[in-house]
Design a protein around this motif. Sequence first.
Motif, short mmCIF file in Angstrom:
data_model
loop_
_atom_site.label_atom_id
_atom_site.label_comp_id
_atom_site.label_asym_id
_atom_site.label_seq_id
_atom_site.Cartn_x
_atom_site.Cartn_y
_atom_site.Cartn_z
N GLY A 78 0.81 -1.21 0.00
CA GLY A 78 0.00 0.00 0.00
C GLY A 78 0.84 1.26 0.00
O GLY A 78 1.97 1.27 0.50
N TYR A 110 0.06 5.08 1.25
CA TYR A 110 -0.91 5.85 2.01
C TYR A 110 -0.43 7.29 2.11
O TYR A 110 0.68 7.55 2.57
CB TYR A 110 -1.09 5.22 3.39
N ILE A 136 -5.53 6.59 -0.48
CA ILE A 136 -4.75 5.44 -0.90
C ILE A 136 -4.40 5.56 -2.38
O ILE A 136 -5.24 5.92 -3.21
CB ILE A 136 -5.51 4.13 -0.65
N ARG A 137 -3.14 5.26 -2.69
CA ARG A 137 -2.70 5.17 -4.08
C ARG A 137 -2.52 3.70 -4.45
O ARG A 137 -2.14 2.88 -3.62
CB ARG A 137 -1.34 5.86 -4.26
N ASP A 185 5.56 -1.00 2.76
CA ASP A 185 4.49 -0.02 2.64
C ASP A 185 5.05 1.39 2.78
O ASP A 185 6.01 1.62 3.54
CB ASP A 185 3.40 -0.25 3.68
#
Length: 314
Positions: A90, A92, A128-129, A275
Amino acid sequence: MTTSFRLLTYTRDTQPHDTQPVGAVFMNGQVYDLADALPRAPTVLDVLNDWENTQKELAALAKDATRLAKFTGRSLGTVTYLPPVLYPNGIYCSGANYTDHLAEMCKAFNAPPEPDPHDIGMPPWLFIRTARNTMVGHQAQVSIPAYTKKMDWELEVAVVIGRECKEVTETDAMDYVAGYTIINDLSARDFMKRPKATPGSALEYDWISQKNFDGSCPTGPWIVPRDDIANPMDLDLKLWVNDTLMQDSSTSKMIFNYAELVSFLSQRFTLYPGDIVATGTPAGVGMPRGIFLQRGDKVRIAVENIGELTTTLI
């Protein structure tokens, strides 16, 4: 402060048909493949998945000239950068997280000044990307999508997670951070809101069009270990478009600090090694001034103690 090593991923310019990503470590002025330097952890994600041990091994290697001499090193000029970690679970991204940027955006929208969210019990605001399509490396070319006429830049410092992280306190949060990198949070400002949505409704904002187009998250050039930066809350931040300085600020103007953001996210879901948590942008973006990126523009970001990230718009 130490300058032990930097983690990166690249492809070799000297081998044009070799497009496979190569996990690497930069130390003592040379790039060494992780497959040679640390065979049990040949990718950056492998290193992060065992960060407690690998960081010590790489720091020791950086001080061992005899061992390093056994490996083939190459100069930075012979590599094509990819995002340092391929590809995180993720990405963020924190919005409205610098006092100076919040002020400039309120002015641009003719909105009243926002209070410090700490004073009113408001948590961080994040989105979120996606990873695989948005992430590109240092010196990448990014195509401006045909649908936008208002492509904007956003300098951001990001932390990279180095331990599985769930429900951690702010006091402990930085123990789960492996290091720091830079992102350029490119934004299609003419698609912040859906044109026919009711103002103020949950359907108003368009995060896909604004933030998740191909190449919208240049990242790099590498990951700097957390312990190499003594005071991450006082880093000089600068961004140029071509030769014009657009952003000139400091991480001291961050509203929610790194630990607060990591802790908050960990209360919602598990963060995994690799992440990325981007911490927001300071003042100086294009939208308040009506200036946007055009084909041929080069964006250069410099963050103290981390490095430089450049992107060319095509």
